[in-house]
Design an enzyme around this catalytic site. Structure first.
Site, short mmCIF file in Angstrom:
data_model
loop_
_atom_site.label_atom_id
_atom_site.label_comp_id
_atom_site.label_asym_id
_atom_site.label_seq_id
_atom_site.Cartn_x
_atom_site.Cartn_y
_atom_site.Cartn_z
N SER A 14 30.96 8.96 -13.09
CA SER A 14 32.35 9.34 -12.80
C SER A 14 33.24 9.24 -14.03
CB SER A 14 32.90 8.43 -11.70
OG SER A 14 32.84 7.08 -12.11
N HIS A 35 64.13 35.17 11.37
CA HIS A 35 63.02 36.13 11.59
C HIS A 35 62.99 37.18 10.48
CE1 HIS A 35 62.90 34.65 15.82
NE2 HIS A 35 64.20 34.60 15.65
N SER A 46 52.89 43.38 -16.03
CA SER A 46 51.65 44.00 -15.55
C SER A 46 50.95 44.63 -16.75
CB SER A 46 51.99 45.06 -14.51
OG SER A 46 50.99 46.06 -14.48
N LYS A 50 57.02 46.50 -14.69
CA LYS A 50 56.89 45.38 -13.74
C LYS A 50 57.39 44.04 -14.30
CE LYS A 50 55.34 45.21 -10.07
NZ LYS A 50 53.97 45.22 -9.57
N ASN A 93 56.85 40.44 -12.59
CA ASN A 93 56.27 39.83 -11.39
C ASN A 93 56.58 38.33 -11.31
OD1 ASN A 93 55.05 42.24 -10.64
ND2 ASN A 93 53.24 41.83 -11.93
N GLU A 99 54.49 32.74 -7.03
CA GLU A 99 53.32 33.05 -6.17
C GLU A 99 52.26 31.96 -6.31
OE1 GLU A 99 54.04 37.85 -6.50
OE2 GLU A 99 52.33 36.97 -7.53
N TYR A 149 33.76 -0.83 1.15
CA TYR A 149 33.49 0.17 0.12
C TYR A 149 32.20 0.95 0.37
CZ TYR A 149 32.89 2.61 -4.19
OH TYR A 149 32.74 3.63 -5.11
N GLN A 160 34.39 7.25 -4.11
CA GLN A 160 34.58 7.54 -5.54
C GLN A 160 35.32 8.86 -5.77
OE1 GLN A 160 31.90 6.41 -8.84
NE2 GLN A 160 31.16 8.50 -8.68
N LYS A 195 39.57 9.70 -6.65
CA LYS A 195 40.34 9.93 -7.89
C LYS A 195 40.36 11.41 -8.27
CE LYS A 195 37.87 6.48 -9.21
NZ LYS A 195 37.74 5.77 -7.91
N1 ARG Z 1 33.23 4.22 -9.76
C1 ARG Z 1 33.36 3.55 -8.50
C2 ARG Z 1 34.56 4.12 -7.72
O1 ARG Z 1 35.48 4.54 -8.34
C3 ARG Z 1 33.60 2.12 -8.73
C4 ARG Z 1 33.11 1.28 -7.65
C5 ARG Z 1 31.66 1.11 -7.71
N2 ARG Z 1 31.22 0.16 -6.76
C6 ARG Z 1 29.97 0.17 -6.32
N3 ARG Z 1 29.68 -0.72 -5.45
N4 ARG Z 1 29.10 1.02 -6.71
O2 ARG Z 1 34.61 4.14 -6.53
#
Ligand code: ARG
Length: 474
Positions: A26, A162, A283, A289, A291, A296, A323, A328, A331
């Site tokens: 990640s 309307h 355009s 044009k 736009n 939009e 958890y 994950q 984010k």
């Molecule tokens: N990268 C993970 C997240 O953002 C961190 C938590 C990882 N925890 C675990 N038990 N693998 O959710």
């Protein structure tokens, strides 16, 4: 690059497969939290030291080491836009790099901490400052709308229901209708920012912290107002993210409706608004044009924001407590929605502040039929029951159509024949004025000059008080 530093794996004999790594990693997303990760780690080390679980020297090495890591990452990101570290996430990167600067002390940083409470804390820290940025952008948009509303108080335009011509309104009244919508958005966001301020750190992986630490002090040192009251709730809840995504969707819907109005008003058929060069596009084929692409895109973004909020709820629905790795993705969705909304707010503010409004054109779109309600009100003032008045005006419209004239040019005797309470010719003529029409709506929230100016004043006072309170809070 040195070998991949992993925060786990002592009891594993084999490496994870490449494809699992790819799905699991990640770093490309959570690198954005490097400052929060370091801030949280510094606070954690300080609390471990304060409560006697870390020596003074180790704490010092960790604090100094983390400062260096922060500078390093900052620099690398400014040059490359990304980190080349092989680690799976930002937590592992920070810890591996810290080892290079703080040596053995780095191995003590994660004492009694889990990535579960660490990651939840990072995201909340990020949200606490980022949501304030969104709030300032909404406030800016409100100021832009207010300024125009003040300057354009004399413009009278058709109001639509309307999308059919309904009644004449002050253009400022239209602008203010959006300003108030965004004011409510700010109030709703404010509530979320307050709720967000409860710190998960010290919840461990699930059960809490086995070492005696002062969670309240720890939370306060990071700017949180309180601590989460239950460790399982703390590591498993993403309700604050759902709240924000829902909020962003609603704010997106408001932006999208405003965009739609301004797109329609800028079409040649309406011609009330002309968008600036800065906020329109051309355009490739048709040279004439201009736009409203920005608007939009704002209108389309509302759909994407709604999609994000829905997809995240789908992730949460049915998850067992605490958890799970599904979380994950929080984010990725959060950052995407946040970035999109911020751009939409900026494009909308820019478009509204630079567009030209053609008051004459707006007035030329008014047509006498829009005064039919005023005719009915004139009868009501002469004690005719409204329902009867409504029908009588209907007869006036029919008669005018039959004679091929508009209601302004229907002979006076026709009016009196339909209902004597229509009064003298002079009295009738007074009704046929756009200015006189809007000026009847003096009650609070109405479109008369005085009522609109009072709304403007009210919202301006709110803005001033609000900015004052925000300044004091900082
Ligand atoms: N990268 C993970 C997240 O953002 C961190 C938590 C990882 N925890 C675990 N038990 N693998 O959710």
């Amino acid at each position: 690059m040195d070998e991949r530093y992993q925060l786990w794996g002592g009891c594993f004999e084999e490496e994870p497969s490449a494809v699992l790594r790819r799905l699991n990693d990640s770093l490309s997303v959570d690198v954005r939290l490097f400052r929060e990760d370091i801030r949280g780690s510094k606070a954690w080390a300080a609390e471990l030291y304060r409560s006697g679980h870390l020596s003074e020297d180790d704490n010092k090495s960790i604090q100094q080491g983390l400062d260096i890591v922060e500078q390093e990452i900052e620099q690398e990101l400014s040059i490359n836009g990304r980190l080349r570290d092989p680690e799976e996430d930002i937590h592992s990167v920070v810890e591996r790099r810290l080892r290079e600067h703080a040596g053995e002390a780095a191995l003590r940083l994660h004492t009694a901490r889990s990535r579960n409470d660490q990651s939840a804390t990072n995201t909340k820290l990020w949200m606490m400052s980022s949501l304030e940025r969104v709030r300032s952008e909404v406030i800016h948009l409100i100021s832009v709308l207010l300024k125009r509303a003040q300057e354009e108080i004399n413009i009278i335009a058709p109001g639509y229901t309307h999308l059919q011509r309904a009644q004449p309104i002050r253009w400022s009244h239209f602008l203010m209708s959006y300003a108030w919508m965004f004011r409510d958005d700010v109030c709703r966001l404010e509530e979320q920012i307050n709720r967000l301020s409860s710190c998960p750190l010290g919840s461990g992986a699930i059960a809490g912290c086995a070492l005696p630490i002062d969670r309240k002090k720890l939370a306060e040192s990071m700017g949180f107002k309180q601590v989460t009251p239950n460790s399982m709730f703390a590591v498993g809840s993403r309700d604050h993210i759902v709240e924000f995504l829902n909020w962003a969707s609603l704010c997106g819907i408001h932006l999208s409706r405003l965009a739609e109005d301004l797109i329609i008003y800028s079409s040649q058929e309406f011609g009330i608004v002309e968008h600036s060069d800065q906020f329109s596009t051309g355009s490739s084929l048709m040279p004439q044009k201009r736009n409203p692409d920005g608007l939009e895109l704002v209108r389309g973004a509302a759909g994407l924001l709604l999609g994000d909020s829905f997809s995240f709820c789908c992730i949460l629905k049915g998850l067992p407590s605490t958890y799970n790795k599904d979380l994950q993705s929080d984010k990725e969705i959060l950052f995407r929605s946040y970035d999109r909304l911020l751009d939409c707010l900026k494009v909308t503010s820019g478009t509204v502040s630079t567009m030209k409004v053609n008051g004459k054109k707006a007035e030329s779109l008014l047509e006498p039929g829009m005064l039919a309600t005023d005719l009915a009100h004139a009868l009501v003032r002469r004690a005719v029951p409204f329902r009867r008045a409504h029908h009588l005006v209907g007869s006036v419209l029919r008669r005018a159509a039959a004679l091929g004239v508009d209601i302004r040019h229907l002979p006076h005797r026709e009016y009196v024949e339909i209902c004597p309470e229509f009064g003298s010719e002079e009295e009738l003529r007074k009704i046929f004025s756009w200015e006189a029409s809007v000026e009847q709506y003096t009650s609070e929230g109405g479109t008369a000059r005085e009522a609109v100016l009072s709304q403007i004043q009210q919202l301006q006072n709110w803005l001033l008080n609000y900015k004052d309170t925000c300044d004091k809070m900082q």
